[in-house]
Design a protein around this motif. Structure first.
Motif, PDB file in Angstrom:
ATOM      1  N   ILE A 135       0.873  -1.160   0.040  1.00 19.09           N
ATOM      2  CA  ILE A 135      -0.272   0.002   0.106  1.00 19.09           C
ATOM      3  C   ILE A 135       0.899   1.313  -0.190  1.00 19.09           C
ATOM      4  N   LYS A 136       1.923   1.290   0.749  1.00 16.49           N
ATOM      5  CA  LYS A 136       2.968   2.462   0.907  1.00 16.49           C
ATOM      6  C   LYS A 136       3.568   2.625  -0.447  1.00 16.49           C
ATOM      7  N   PRO A 137       3.427   3.924  -0.959  1.00 15.45           N
ATOM      8  CA  PRO A 137       4.179   4.347  -2.237  1.00 15.45           C
ATOM      9  C   PRO A 137       5.597   4.091  -2.242  1.00 15.45           C
ATOM     10  N   GLU A 180       8.732   5.941  -0.935  1.00  8.78           N
ATOM     11  CA  GLU A 180       8.480   6.266   0.272  1.00  8.78           C
ATOM     12  C   GLU A 180       9.559   5.266   0.949  1.00  8.78           C
ATOM     13  N   TRP A 181       9.729   4.146   0.108  1.00  6.92           N
ATOM     14  CA  TRP A 181      10.489   2.766   0.612  1.00  6.92           C
ATOM     15  C   TRP A 181      11.989   3.463   0.838  1.00  6.92           C
ATOM     16  N   THR A 182      12.614   2.693   1.754  1.00  6.26           N
ATOM     17  CA  THR A 182      14.098   2.720   1.839  1.00  6.26           C
ATOM     18  C   THR A 182      14.672   1.776   1.114  1.00  6.26           C
ATOM     19  N   GLU A 183      15.994   1.770   0.774  1.00  8.89           N
ATOM     20  CA  GLU A 183      16.479   0.751   0.298  1.00  8.89           C
ATOM     21  C   GLU A 183      16.610  -0.552   1.069  1.00  8.89           C
ATOM     22  N   LYS A 184      16.505  -0.454   2.388  1.00  4.41           N
ATOM     23  CA  LYS A 184      16.425  -1.688   3.103  1.00  4.41           C
ATOM     24  C   LYS A 184      14.897  -2.115   2.902  1.00  4.41           C
TER      25      LYS A 184
END
Length: 55
Positions: free
Chosen positions: A34-36, A39-43
């Protein structure tokens, strides 16, 4: 001296194995879907690929 080196290697290996990351939960995978992506980190991306796409 070589016995000490071997012992140190074995102890280090066991300690590192005990610190392995836990598998992310199914709920976490659903939240990440669901999260765009921007907005994700590489981890986050690494964990998602490891735990959510390999089933």
């Amino acid at each position: 001296m070589s016995k000490k080196l071997l012992y140190g290697f074995v102890v280090t290996t066991f300690l590192l194995c005990g610190c392995a990351e836990k598998k992310m939960t199914e709920e976490w995978c659903e939240e990440m879907m669901i999260k765009p992506n921007k907005e994700w980190t590489e981890k986050d991306a690494q964990l998602f690929a490891r735990d959510c796409l390999t089933e």
